[in-house]
Design an enzyme around this catalytic site. Structure first.
Site, PDB file in Angstrom:
ATOM      1  N   THR A 268      -0.619  -0.549   5.627  1.00  0.00           N
ATOM      2  CA  THR A 268      -0.120   0.829   5.506  1.00  0.00           C
ATOM      3  C   THR A 268      -0.966   1.753   4.620  1.00  0.00           C
ATOM      4  O   THR A 268      -0.458   2.758   4.129  1.00  0.00           O
ATOM      5  CB  THR A 268       1.337   0.818   4.986  1.00  0.00           C
ATOM      6  OG1 THR A 268       1.364   0.111   3.739  1.00  0.00           O
ATOM      7  CG2 THR A 268       2.278   0.171   5.975  1.00  0.00           C
ATOM      8  N   GLU A 269      -2.250   1.435   4.448  1.00  0.00           N
ATOM      9  CA  GLU A 269      -3.062   2.386   3.675  1.00  0.00           C
ATOM     10  C   GLU A 269      -2.913   3.801   4.230  1.00  0.00           C
ATOM     11  O   GLU A 269      -2.863   4.777   3.488  1.00  0.00           O
ATOM     12  CB  GLU A 269      -4.549   2.013   3.736  1.00  0.00           C
ATOM     13  CG  GLU A 269      -4.939   0.789   2.935  1.00  0.00           C
ATOM     14  CD  GLU A 269      -4.982  -0.465   3.778  1.00  0.00           C
ATOM     15  OE1 GLU A 269      -4.169  -0.587   4.736  1.00  0.00           O
ATOM     16  OE2 GLU A 269      -5.818  -1.343   3.493  1.00  0.00           O
TER      17      GLU A 269
ATOM     18  N   GLU B 283     -10.053 -12.311   1.552  1.00  0.00           N
ATOM     19  CA  GLU B 283     -10.929 -11.359   0.861  1.00  0.00           C
ATOM     20  C   GLU B 283     -10.906 -11.559  -0.654  1.00  0.00           C
ATOM     21  O   GLU B 283     -10.791 -10.607  -1.416  1.00  0.00           O
ATOM     22  CB  GLU B 283     -10.519  -9.924   1.209  1.00  0.00           C
ATOM     23  CG  GLU B 283     -10.621  -9.636   2.691  1.00  0.00           C
ATOM     24  CD  GLU B 283     -10.201  -8.221   3.078  1.00  0.00           C
ATOM     25  OE1 GLU B 283     -10.910  -7.622   3.894  1.00  0.00           O
ATOM     26  OE2 GLU B 283      -9.175  -7.726   2.573  1.00  0.00           O
TER      27      GLU B 283
ATOM     28  N   HIS C 138      -6.692  -9.719  -4.061  1.00  0.00           N
ATOM     29  CA  HIS C 138      -5.677  -8.686  -3.779  1.00  0.00           C
ATOM     30  C   HIS C 138      -4.541  -8.741  -4.795  1.00  0.00           C
ATOM     31  O   HIS C 138      -3.377  -8.589  -4.441  1.00  0.00           O
ATOM     32  CB  HIS C 138      -5.116  -8.858  -2.360  1.00  0.00           C
ATOM     33  CG  HIS C 138      -6.062  -8.389  -1.285  1.00  0.00           C
ATOM     34  ND1 HIS C 138      -6.270  -7.067  -1.005  1.00  0.00           N
ATOM     35  CD2 HIS C 138      -6.864  -9.085  -0.436  1.00  0.00           C
ATOM     36  CE1 HIS C 138      -7.159  -6.953  -0.009  1.00  0.00           C
ATOM     37  NE2 HIS C 138      -7.546  -8.163   0.341  1.00  0.00           N
TER      38      HIS C 138
ATOM     39  N   TRP D   6      -7.186 -13.873  11.339  1.00  0.00           N
ATOM     40  CA  TRP D   6      -7.296 -12.401  11.441  1.00  0.00           C
ATOM     41  C   TRP D   6      -8.710 -11.952  11.734  1.00  0.00           C
ATOM     42  O   TRP D   6      -8.912 -10.937  12.379  1.00  0.00           O
ATOM     43  CB  TRP D   6      -6.743 -11.732  10.180  1.00  0.00           C
ATOM     44  CG  TRP D   6      -7.615 -11.815   8.951  1.00  0.00           C
ATOM     45  CD1 TRP D   6      -7.715 -12.855   8.083  1.00  0.00           C
ATOM     46  CD2 TRP D   6      -8.494 -10.799   8.457  1.00  0.00           C
ATOM     47  NE1 TRP D   6      -8.589 -12.568   7.073  1.00  0.00           N
ATOM     48  CE2 TRP D   6      -9.082 -11.300   7.279  1.00  0.00           C
ATOM     49  CE3 TRP D   6      -8.843  -9.511   8.885  1.00  0.00           C
ATOM     50  CZ2 TRP D   6     -10.009 -10.585   6.528  1.00  0.00           C
ATOM     51  CZ3 TRP D   6      -9.760  -8.785   8.134  1.00  0.00           C
ATOM     52  CH2 TRP D   6     -10.334  -9.312   6.976  1.00  0.00           C
TER      53      TRP D   6
ATOM     54  N   ASP E  13      -0.079  -6.458  -3.517  1.00  0.00           N
ATOM     55  CA  ASP E  13      -1.497  -6.227  -3.254  1.00  0.00           C
ATOM     56  C   ASP E  13      -2.101  -5.512  -4.465  1.00  0.00           C
ATOM     57  O   ASP E  13      -1.412  -5.283  -5.459  1.00  0.00           O
ATOM     58  CB  ASP E  13      -1.691  -5.427  -1.946  1.00  0.00           C
ATOM     59  CG  ASP E  13      -2.960  -5.861  -1.209  1.00  0.00           C
ATOM     60  OD1 ASP E  13      -4.038  -5.766  -1.812  1.00  0.00           O
ATOM     61  OD2 ASP E  13      -2.859  -6.313  -0.054  1.00  0.00           O
TER      62      ASP E  13
ATOM     63  N   TYR F 145      -4.095  -5.634  15.134  1.00  0.00           N
ATOM     64  CA  TYR F 145      -4.048  -4.792  13.929  1.00  0.00           C
ATOM     65  C   TYR F 145      -3.616  -3.391  14.339  1.00  0.00           C
ATOM     66  O   TYR F 145      -4.382  -2.623  14.886  1.00  0.00           O
ATOM     67  CB  TYR F 145      -5.410  -4.790  13.227  1.00  0.00           C
ATOM     68  CG  TYR F 145      -5.521  -5.868  12.165  1.00  0.00           C
ATOM     69  CD1 TYR F 145      -5.014  -7.141  12.399  1.00  0.00           C
ATOM     70  CD2 TYR F 145      -6.107  -5.611  10.935  1.00  0.00           C
ATOM     71  CE1 TYR F 145      -5.095  -8.116  11.426  1.00  0.00           C
ATOM     72  CE2 TYR F 145      -6.199  -6.588   9.957  1.00  0.00           C
ATOM     73  CZ  TYR F 145      -5.683  -7.844  10.206  1.00  0.00           C
ATOM     74  OH  TYR F 145      -5.757  -8.813   9.244  1.00  0.00           O
ATOM     75  N   PHE F 146      -2.380  -3.070  14.014  1.00  0.00           N
ATOM     76  CA  PHE F 146      -1.841  -1.779  14.448  1.00  0.00           C
ATOM     77  C   PHE F 146      -2.121  -0.672  13.436  1.00  0.00           C
ATOM     78  O   PHE F 146      -1.581   0.426  13.544  1.00  0.00           O
ATOM     79  CB  PHE F 146      -0.341  -1.897  14.748  1.00  0.00           C
ATOM     80  CG  PHE F 146      -0.007  -2.706  15.992  1.00  0.00           C
ATOM     81  CD1 PHE F 146      -1.001  -3.342  16.743  1.00  0.00           C
ATOM     82  CD2 PHE F 146       1.307  -2.825  16.422  1.00  0.00           C
ATOM     83  CE1 PHE F 146      -0.679  -4.084  17.877  1.00  0.00           C
ATOM     84  CE2 PHE F 146       1.636  -3.551  17.561  1.00  0.00           C
ATOM     85  CZ  PHE F 146       0.642  -4.188  18.284  1.00  0.00           C
ATOM     86  N   ASP F 147      -2.999  -0.973  12.449  1.00  0.00           N
ATOM     87  CA  ASP F 147      -3.512   0.134  11.626  1.00  0.00           C
ATOM     88  C   ASP F 147      -4.762   0.726  12.286  1.00  0.00           C
ATOM     89  O   ASP F 147      -5.280   1.727  11.819  1.00  0.00           O
ATOM     90  CB  ASP F 147      -3.805  -0.309  10.191  1.00  0.00           C
ATOM     91  CG  ASP F 147      -4.755  -1.483  10.087  1.00  0.00           C
ATOM     92  OD1 ASP F 147      -4.887  -2.271  11.065  1.00  0.00           O
ATOM     93  OD2 ASP F 147      -5.387  -1.635   9.028  1.00  0.00           O
TER      94      ASP F 147
ATOM     95  N   ARG G   2       0.848  -1.207   0.000  1.00  0.00           N
ATOM     96  CA  ARG G   2       0.000   0.000   0.000  1.00  0.00           C
ATOM     97  C   ARG G   2       0.873   1.243   0.000  1.00  0.00           C
ATOM     98  O   ARG G   2       0.599   2.207  -0.702  1.00  0.00           O
ATOM     99  CB  ARG G   2      -0.931  -0.012   1.210  1.00  0.00           C
ATOM    100  CG  ARG G   2      -2.273  -0.673   0.966  1.00  0.00           C
ATOM    101  CD  ARG G   2      -2.146  -2.081   0.361  1.00  0.00           C
ATOM    102  NE  ARG G   2      -3.437  -2.732   0.215  1.00  0.00           N
ATOM    103  CZ  ARG G   2      -4.010  -3.480   1.164  1.00  0.00           C
ATOM    104  NH1 ARG G   2      -3.385  -3.704   2.315  1.00  0.00           N
ATOM    105  NH2 ARG G   2      -5.190  -4.015   0.950  1.00  0.00           N
TER     106      ARG G   2
END
Ligand code: ACM
Length: 520
Positions: free
Chosen positions: A457-458, A311, A247, A377, A176, A402-404, A147
């Site tokens: 990292t979006e 996904e 993805h 996840w 991705d 999830y650290f985003d 990302r």
């Protein structure tokens, strides 16, 4: 100085007599301990300015590193450290244990000694007796470089920071919808085209804003070998991830014949959220990805290769006459099974090469290849089901690892995934996490290899922002994964963390202050 070691050692008894580093101090190494000896010299040399020669075991010396088979009961990564006024002894059954012990020694130094320059001496280490080993074999960090491309020096620095916390798996999310970051010699368009996107979404998807600036980059195979070598010196395994069959829009943009609509070309995705297509299920596409994985195996020697599997949009297969014909020819009931078939093709290729497939928990949906590792996840459900079915599991549930997700509901937190206050994973949430669900029986729980945090990292465009999201939550996750659950104590952790943050200050880590986003 009170000892403030993170992750907390299994057993740690302070003594009164410190060890003072002096001009004549040398490091002696038994056979097999030389790499750890050099690592220790790299830790102790810069702050002291001492030569600290690394020698064979016959010489008299005050620092001794030994590989000692009698320490095998501490496990592959366990170590025993004894520091007193006379000498410093580090013993382990092998190289990995010694490397973990070197990181503990690093944390016994005054914080300013981690800064890379000389500190006013003489330098001393507090007297201590430590016996230590990890709770889990898999203590990981996932980093999404698709990302946002992150420069090679940052990957090397990030590995150093993982090692400081005794984390031992670096899961590198290389591909991705929004970018392909790995040089593949057989298919150069994957990086000529797939590594670059026209622009990037800024802010949240519902705001629909784009920056109008091209973004991209990729790692050459030699650069990735440098990552692997650096990780190896630190005792870290790199797990590369090549996402399929979902993805994968960057791959389809590069080679439209991989998608389901070659007549309707796609570009590398510019917005966040799921891609518009999925890999098709042609034999040539399976072959293409076997070729890609063959190059991946050549770069990454570790036992695990991650193939994503999450996904996967199945609509394009439903609408494709060719995909439906393939499904029927294979005797498969539905598209979930078609996804499993695709993953199984990769699984048999990897197991034929002596490696193990790792996938996100969706790979369970249509049946799992033997030996596959499930990364859970979507909460822990997938992990529990997989462990019960006898599969190894890495716990990576969204709400805890999830650290985003934002670190608090404070509206001054930088933009993170979710609306402000909607998805929050605080330091305390991470620290309270236990990777072994209560409902697993002991034999099932033995399939939980460990846990890891994820940095999607979006919303992290540069290394500084990645560090802000990673730390100090990574310190908490490291303790969850390494230290015995008995004795977990939040106030004690926070007081050690206070001291530990001075180390991160010396290292220039741009962590989130404990007081909140504004530093208050
Ligand atoms: C994931 O977050 N889609 C694995």
């Amino acid at each position: 100085m009170p000892l403030a070691i993170i992750p907390r050692p299994v057993s740690c008894i302070a003594r009164d007599d410190p060890f003072v580093l002096a001009e004549e101090t040398a490091i002696t190494c038994s056979p097999g301990a030389e790499g750890a000896g050099e690592a220790l010299r790299a830790v102790l040399g810069p702050p002291t300015g001492l030569r600290l020669p690394v020698r064979g075991p016959s010489e008299a010396s005050r620092i001794a590193l030994s590989v000692d088979p009698s320490e095998e009961r501490l496990g592959e990564e366990g170590y025993r450290l004894s520091v007193n006024g006379a000498d410093l002894q580090l013993r382990a059954a092998g190289r990995l244990g010694l490397l973990r012990g070197v990181q503990t020694i690093r944390q016994l130094l005054p914080a300013e000694a981690l800064g890379g320059g000389p500190v006013p001496g003489p330098l001393s280490l507090p007297g201590v007796e430590i016996a230590d080993w990890p709770r889990f074999a898999w203590r990981g960090a996932h980093l999404d470089v698709a990302r946002h491309f992150l420069p090679l020096p940052f990957l090397l620095r990030f590995l150093d920071l993982l090692a400081l916390h005794k984390l031992n798996v670096f899961h590198l999310h290389l591909t991705d919808d929004q970018g392909w970051r790995l040089e593949v010699r057989k298919y150069p368009k994957l990086t000529e085209i797939g590594a670059w996107r026209r622009e990037s979404m800024t802010g949240h998807p519902w705001e629909g804003r784009f920056d109008g600036k091209p973004h991209g980059g990729f790692y050459t195979q030699d650069e990735l070998r440098e990552v692997v070598d650096h990780a190896s010196r630190l005792g870290i395994t790199v797990v590369p991830e090549i996402e399929l069959p979902g993805h994968s829009q960057a791959a389809i943009a590069s080679y439209p014949e991989l998608g389901n609509r070659p007549d309707a070309p796609l570009e590398v995705a510019t917005g966040w959220g799921g891609g518009a297509d999925v890999l098709n299920v042609e034999d040539a596409t399976v072959e293409f990805f076997r070729d890609v994985l063959a190059e991946v195996l050549d770069i990454f020697p570790g036992p695990f290769v991650h193939v994503g599997g999450d996904e996967c949009p199945k609509g394009p297969w439903r609408q494709s006459a060719r995909a439906q014909a393939k499904r029927r020819a294979l005797g498969l009931a539905d598209e979930d099974q078609l996804q499993s078939w695709f993953i199984a093709q990769m699984g048999s290729f990897l197991s034929g090469a002596g490696r193990r497939l790792v996938g996100w928990d969706e790979i369970l949906e249509g049946g799992l290849p033997p030996g596959a590792v499930v990364m859970s996840w979507r909460g822990e459900r997938g992990g529990i089901a997989a462990a019960r079915a006898g599969h190894d599991v890495v716990m990576a549930p969204e709400g805890r690892t999830y650290f985003d997700w934002a670190q608090s509901a404070d509206p001054r937190e930088p933009v993170a995934i979710g609306r402000p206050g909607e998805r929050v994973t605080s330091l305390e949430d991470v620290y309270a996490y236990d990777p072994v669900p209560d409902e697993l029986a002991p034999a099932e729980a033995a399939h939980v290899l460990g846990t890891q945090f994820q940095l999607w990292t979006e919303y992290m465009a540069d290394p500084g922002h990645v560090e802000y999201m990673a730390f100090p939550r990574a310190c908490a996750l490291a303790e969850v994964a390494w230290s015995p659950p008995e004795g977990r104590d939040l106030p004690d952790f926070i007081s050690r963390l206070d001291a530990h943050l001075r180390r991160l200050d010396s290292l220039g880590v741009r962590y989130r202050p404990l007081g909140g986003p504004a530093g208050g």
